[in-house]
Design an enzyme around this catalytic site. Sequence first.
Site, PDB file in Angstrom:
ATOM      1  N   THR A  84       1.178  -1.282  -0.234  1.00 22.85           N
ATOM      2  CA  THR A  84      -0.040   0.084   0.105  1.00 22.85           C
ATOM      3  C   THR A  84       1.174   0.904  -0.041  1.00 22.85           C
ATOM      4  O   THR A  84       1.264   1.248   1.194  1.00 22.85           O
ATOM      5  CB  THR A  84      -0.546   0.505   1.036  1.00 22.85           C
ATOM      6  OG1 THR A  84      -1.225  -1.306   0.957  1.00 22.85           O
ATOM      7  CG2 THR A  84      -2.070   1.515   1.354  1.00 22.85           C
ATOM      8  N   VAL A 158      -7.566   2.554  -4.902  1.00 19.38           N
ATOM      9  CA  VAL A 158      -9.053   1.770  -4.522  1.00 19.38           C
ATOM     10  C   VAL A 158      -8.763   0.989  -2.846  1.00 19.38           C
ATOM     11  O   VAL A 158      -9.302   1.288  -2.433  1.00 19.38           O
ATOM     12  CB  VAL A 158      -9.272   0.539  -5.538  1.00 19.38           C
ATOM     13  CG1 VAL A 158      -9.908  -0.214  -4.620  1.00 19.38           C
ATOM     14  CG2 VAL A 158      -9.515   1.000  -7.012  1.00 19.38           C
ATOM     15  N   LYS A 159      -6.980   1.248  -2.991  1.00 19.38           N
ATOM     16  CA  LYS A 159      -6.538   0.173  -1.851  1.00 19.38           C
ATOM     17  C   LYS A 159      -6.572   1.233  -0.748  1.00 19.38           C
ATOM     18  O   LYS A 159      -7.401   1.121   0.808  1.00 19.38           O
ATOM     19  CB  LYS A 159      -5.269  -0.095  -1.754  1.00 19.38           C
ATOM     20  CG  LYS A 159      -4.885  -0.785  -0.464  1.00 19.38           C
ATOM     21  CD  LYS A 159      -5.595  -2.343  -0.218  1.00 19.38           C
ATOM     22  CE  LYS A 159      -5.047  -2.014   1.627  1.00 19.38           C
ATOM     23  NZ  LYS A 159      -3.658  -2.723   1.143  1.00 19.38           N
ATOM     24  N   ILE A 160      -6.011   2.863  -0.828  1.00 21.23           N
ATOM     25  CA  ILE A 160      -6.516   3.645   0.083  1.00 21.23           C
ATOM     26  C   ILE A 160      -7.779   4.048   0.308  1.00 21.23           C
ATOM     27  O   ILE A 160      -8.107   4.117   1.510  1.00 21.23           O
ATOM     28  CB  ILE A 160      -5.531   5.247  -0.434  1.00 21.23           C
ATOM     29  CG1 ILE A 160      -4.386   4.803  -0.673  1.00 21.23           C
ATOM     30  CG2 ILE A 160      -5.748   6.235   0.477  1.00 21.23           C
ATOM     31  CD1 ILE A 160      -3.286   4.852   0.543  1.00 21.23           C
TER      32      ILE A 160
END
Length: 287
Positions: A84, A158-160
């Site tokens: 990330t 998206v991950k954040i």
Amino acid sequence: MGTVMSESLLAGGADLTVWNRTAAKTKPLVDKGAKAVPAITGLTDADIVFVMVSASQDLIDVVTGEGGLLSADRTPSVIVDCSTVSAEASSEVRAACRAAGVDFLASPISGNPHMVADGMGAIVASGPRETYDRVLPYLQLIAPTVVHAGPEEQSRLVKICHNLMLGMITQALVEVTTLAEKGGVPRGAFIDFLNGSVLGSTFIKHKGRALVERDYTPTFNNKMLRKDFDLGLGAARHLEVPMPVSSMVHQLIQTAIGHGFAEEDYAALFEVEARAAGMRSGDDSTR
């Protein structure tokens, strides 16, 4: 996380070579059939190299830095980063890979190591579709859910966004749990009720148990969550998106760190809320 991912690849029959900056951490994988190398450049004989690091600069260093993956005489065909990190760092590494003739796939993974080991991880990937299709069978060994989000750095956002939501849901959970407990409801009873309702989920089950036990053994600590909120709010400023709830939770995470919970799991947001409500720290009388 890198160990759990590697174990999944080994279990799926992959021929695996591993490297870690702390060499001793590779021993469990070697015991299960992996080959360990003393330097990261020893990985470049592989066609596909997976990377899992803690921060943006770490990714830049292990790929483009002195002695990094791109410094070897032979380079891998594909580098897959499951960390990330910021979109800016990812873009910088992608450009360096492109210049070296190496394909790059940004593929951050969601789920703590225990959940990934239990087959409940999810991966969002972005990069050229043909690169994604080539790597997909290996990603599916690691996580049952794998999604392609776009051709460049879309997976980073998206991950954040996912981790912002983790923080916001956790803050909501600790607030209502504190309210119920201060009103005389045992914490365990309240969490059991939530888990049996329409609001029940794998996440509420795991974090709820941490609240009941006041067990903040880190799966993802407050410093790491703060880093992701920094990245998320930075993206929001760039895209001109108001984030009032995220901004408030960001400050509560900072408060938890200020209270000494930097290295504890972010479920320790409960302690901040409990103290603010005048509840005695460590009082489990209503568990």
